[in-house]
Motif scaffolding. Structure first.
Motif, PDB file in Angstrom:
ATOM      1  N   THR A 233       0.847  -1.192   0.000  1.00 48.08           N
ATOM      2  CA  THR A 233       0.000   0.000   0.000  1.00 48.08           C
ATOM      3  C   THR A 233       0.887   1.249   0.000  1.00 48.08           C
ATOM      4  O   THR A 233       0.616   2.220  -0.712  1.00 48.08           O
ATOM      5  N   ILE A 234       1.979   1.203   0.764  1.00 48.12           N
ATOM      6  CA  ILE A 234       2.886   2.358   0.800  1.00 48.12           C
ATOM      7  C   ILE A 234       3.680   2.452  -0.512  1.00 48.12           C
ATOM      8  O   ILE A 234       3.881   3.538  -1.048  1.00 48.12           O
ATOM      9  N   HIS A 235       4.107   1.298  -1.049  1.00 48.73           N
ATOM     10  CA  HIS A 235       4.838   1.343  -2.327  1.00 48.73           C
ATOM     11  C   HIS A 235       3.988   2.033  -3.397  1.00 48.73           C
ATOM     12  O   HIS A 235       4.459   2.888  -4.143  1.00 48.73           O
ATOM     13  N   LEU A 236       2.734   1.621  -3.445  1.00 50.87           N
ATOM     14  CA  LEU A 236       1.813   2.191  -4.430  1.00 50.87           C
ATOM     15  C   LEU A 236       1.653   3.698  -4.208  1.00 50.87           C
ATOM     16  O   LEU A 236       1.715   4.484  -5.158  1.00 50.87           O
ATOM     17  N   ASN A 237       1.472   4.108  -2.950  1.00 47.25           N
ATOM     18  CA  ASN A 237       1.276   5.537  -2.668  1.00 47.25           C
ATOM     19  C   ASN A 237       2.526   6.353  -3.008  1.00 47.25           C
ATOM     20  O   ASN A 237       2.432   7.451  -3.554  1.00 47.25           O
ATOM     21  N   PHE A 238       3.700   5.796  -2.695  1.00 51.14           N
ATOM     22  CA  PHE A 238       4.941   6.489  -3.060  1.00 51.14           C
ATOM     23  C   PHE A 238       5.013   6.639  -4.584  1.00 51.14           C
ATOM     24  O   PHE A 238       5.318   7.709  -5.110  1.00 51.14           O
ATOM     25  N   GLY A 239       4.742   5.548  -5.294  1.00 56.34           N
ATOM     26  CA  GLY A 239       4.825   5.565  -6.759  1.00 56.34           C
ATOM     27  C   GLY A 239       3.893   6.606  -7.365  1.00 56.34           C
ATOM     28  O   GLY A 239       4.269   7.334  -8.290  1.00 56.34           O
ATOM     29  N   ILE A 240       2.699   6.704  -6.807  1.00 58.45           N
ATOM     30  CA  ILE A 240       1.735   7.656  -7.345  1.00 58.45           C
ATOM     31  C   ILE A 240       2.184   9.089  -7.059  1.00 58.45           C
ATOM     32  O   ILE A 240       2.134   9.955  -7.933  1.00 58.45           O
ATOM     33  N   ASP A 241       2.694   9.348  -5.859  1.00 57.98           N
ATOM     34  CA  ASP A 241       3.231  10.686  -5.566  1.00 57.98           C
ATOM     35  C   ASP A 241       4.410  11.010  -6.483  1.00 57.98           C
ATOM     36  O   ASP A 241       4.564  12.139  -6.953  1.00 57.98           O
ATOM     37  N   LEU A 242       5.239  10.011  -6.715  1.00 60.55           N
ATOM     38  CA  LEU A 242       6.416  10.209  -7.572  1.00 60.55           C
ATOM     39  C   LEU A 242       5.980  10.562  -9.002  1.00 60.55           C
ATOM     40  O   LEU A 242       6.456  11.537  -9.595  1.00 60.55           O
ATOM     41  N   ILE A 243       5.082   9.787  -9.544  1.00 61.59           N
ATOM     42  CA  ILE A 243       4.611  10.023 -10.920  1.00 61.59           C
ATOM     43  C   ILE A 243       3.954  11.403 -11.016  1.00 61.59           C
ATOM     44  O   ILE A 243       4.260  12.190 -11.916  1.00 61.59           O
ATOM     45  N   ASN A 244       3.093  11.716 -10.049  1.00 66.17           N
ATOM     46  CA  ASN A 244       2.379  12.991 -10.123  1.00 66.17           C
ATOM     47  C   ASN A 244       3.327  14.177  -9.967  1.00 66.17           C
ATOM     48  O   ASN A 244       3.139  15.223 -10.584  1.00 66.17           O
ATOM     49  N   THR A 245       4.365  14.029  -9.148  1.00 70.21           N
ATOM     50  CA  THR A 245       5.304  15.140  -8.979  1.00 70.21           C
ATOM     51  C   THR A 245       6.161  15.314 -10.235  1.00 70.21           C
ATOM     52  O   THR A 245       6.415  16.443 -10.674  1.00 70.21           O
ATOM     53  N   ILE A 246       6.595  14.220 -10.833  1.00 64.20           N
ATOM     54  CA  ILE A 246       7.371  14.331 -12.081  1.00 64.20           C
ATOM     55  C   ILE A 246       6.505  15.004 -13.162  1.00 64.20           C
ATOM     56  O   ILE A 246       6.974  15.870 -13.904  1.00 64.20           O
ATOM     57  N   LYS A 247       5.238  14.639 -13.202  1.00 67.85           N
ATOM     58  CA  LYS A 247       4.316  15.274 -14.145  1.00 67.85           C
ATOM     59  C   LYS A 247       4.223  16.776 -13.917  1.00 67.85           C
ATOM     60  O   LYS A 247       4.315  17.570 -14.832  1.00 67.85           O
ATOM     61  N   GLU A 248       4.031  17.163 -12.641  1.00 70.74           N
ATOM     62  CA  GLU A 248       3.892  18.579 -12.300  1.00 70.74           C
ATOM     63  C   GLU A 248       5.134  19.374 -12.686  1.00 70.74           C
ATOM     64  O   GLU A 248       5.039  20.488 -13.171  1.00 70.74           O
TER      65      GLU A 248
END
Ligand code: FE
Ligand code: MN
Length: 351
Positions: A233-248
């Motif tokens: 659950t944490i791996h997934l949340n980290f990955g999503i934050d990472l992807i969204n920040t790279i996008k931003e």
């Protein structure tokens, strides 16, 4: 000195203060120290702290009841096949995630607190792989059979080949995140691993084992999976934050064509997963059949896509509502009445 000029500078100016621009997620110095202070991405640090609070080892879980049940005649042939195919996928799948971190993405994610999390996650993937070795050993399974299924069972081979091709792309000697196309390839890798592998492929596997656990079958493996689910659950949340920040931070990379490609990747993955469910459940077992997995996989695929800003593709209903309870219960008394969800260590030392 700026580290963000394309060609990283490796010289050291001791009087220089670290500024936030020196701590970008991509394209900072690849071999500088990990300068944690001051934190730039609080989310990365928070995931790291949460991951550490969840420390566990597979050998802490008693497998006695599972051993008795496995050796008895109480499990049906369908249940045995389900368990074996499940172990067959996870036993090597976990290591692919660890390899992707260590061999492919770590060198490109140059922010210190994000790296700190990746080091933690890599260790957790090692613990997860250890878990499957421990399960095989405890139950006296043929480890060669379990650990070779990624070669011998088409539905597993297909899923693994799908994510491994994404690792290979980042490992190509001329790969770099200095270009728009490079960042797009990098995002494809992150979506392939964090969203698809850990966020979709793993979750239908969790349903299979946790549904047996709900029926009081193979509760040791079930408890191991609760620990793994908590980590994932944490791996997934980290990955999503990472992807969204790279996008931003790189808004020009998020083109309509990239979004279409990512949606197509998720759709392919959903088909792989449905094939795998059919393979694990050719005749179904109590409460589970491949048709329910079609709905479940589509349901979680929609949720994952929305979290990275892609539209839903399926609108399916969740056939396993108890799974969200399981995930949400990580900090509360849990209805399985095992100790997992309350068990967190802050590092206890006994002398
Ligand atoms: Fe894992
Ligand atoms: Mn993971």
């Amino acid at each position: 000195m700026t580290c963000c000029s394309g060609q990283p500078s490796e010289s050291h100016d001791l009087n220089r203060k670290v500024n936030r621009d020196d701590k970008r997620l991509l394209n900072c110095s690849a071999v500088d120290v990990n300068q944690l202070w001051p934190l730039k991405y609080e989310w990365a640090w928070e995931h790291y702290i949460n991951g550490c609070a969840n420390n566990w080892m597979p050998s802490e879980v008693s497998m006695q009841r599972d051993v008795e049940l496995w050796k008895s005649s109480q499990l049906s042939a369908g249940e045995r096949l389900l368990i074996m195919r499940n172990l067959g996928f996870f036993s090597t799948g976990e290591s692919l995630v660890g390899n992707n971190i260590v061999l492919a993405i770590f060198r490109h994610i140059t922010n210190p607190e994000a790296r700190q999390y990746l080091l933690r996650q890599a260790f957790e993937e090692a613990v997860h792989t250890h878990t499957f070795h421990y399960i095989c050993e405890s139950l006296g399974l043929d480890g060669r059979e379990v650990f070779n299924m990624y070669r011998e069972v088409d539905a597993i081979a297909g899923k693994d080949a799908f994510v491994m091709s994404l690792t290979r792309q980042i490992l190509a000697p001329d790969f770099s995140t200095a270009t728009l196309e490079g960042i797009q390839d990098f995002i494809r890798n992150l979506v392939g691993f964090y969203v698809i592998m850990e966020g979709i492929f793993f979750y239908s596997g969790f349903v299979m084992i946790l549904s047996l656990h709900r029926r009081n079958l193979m509760t040791g493996i079930g408890e191991q999976f609760q620990y793994i689910l908590r980590d994932e659950t944490i791996h997934l949340n980290f990955g999503i934050d990472l992807i969204n920040t790279i996008k931003e931070e790189n808004s020009t990379v998020w083109t309509a064509s990239l979004q279409d490609q990512l949606t197509a990747m998720v759709r392919d993955a959903v088909e792989y997963e449905i094939r795998y469910a059919q393979d694990c459940l050719p005749t179904g077992v109590l409460g589970l059949n491949a048709g329910l997995f079609r709905d479940y996989v589509q349901y979680i695929a929609d949720r994952r896509m929305q979290r990275i800003g892609l539209p839903k593709a399926y609108n399916s209903q969740n056939p396993f509502p108890w799974m969200s309870e399981t995930i949400d219960l990580t900090k509360e008394k849990n209805f399985f009445e095992t100790r997992v969800t309350e068990y967190q260590t802050g590092g206890t030392l006994a002398w």
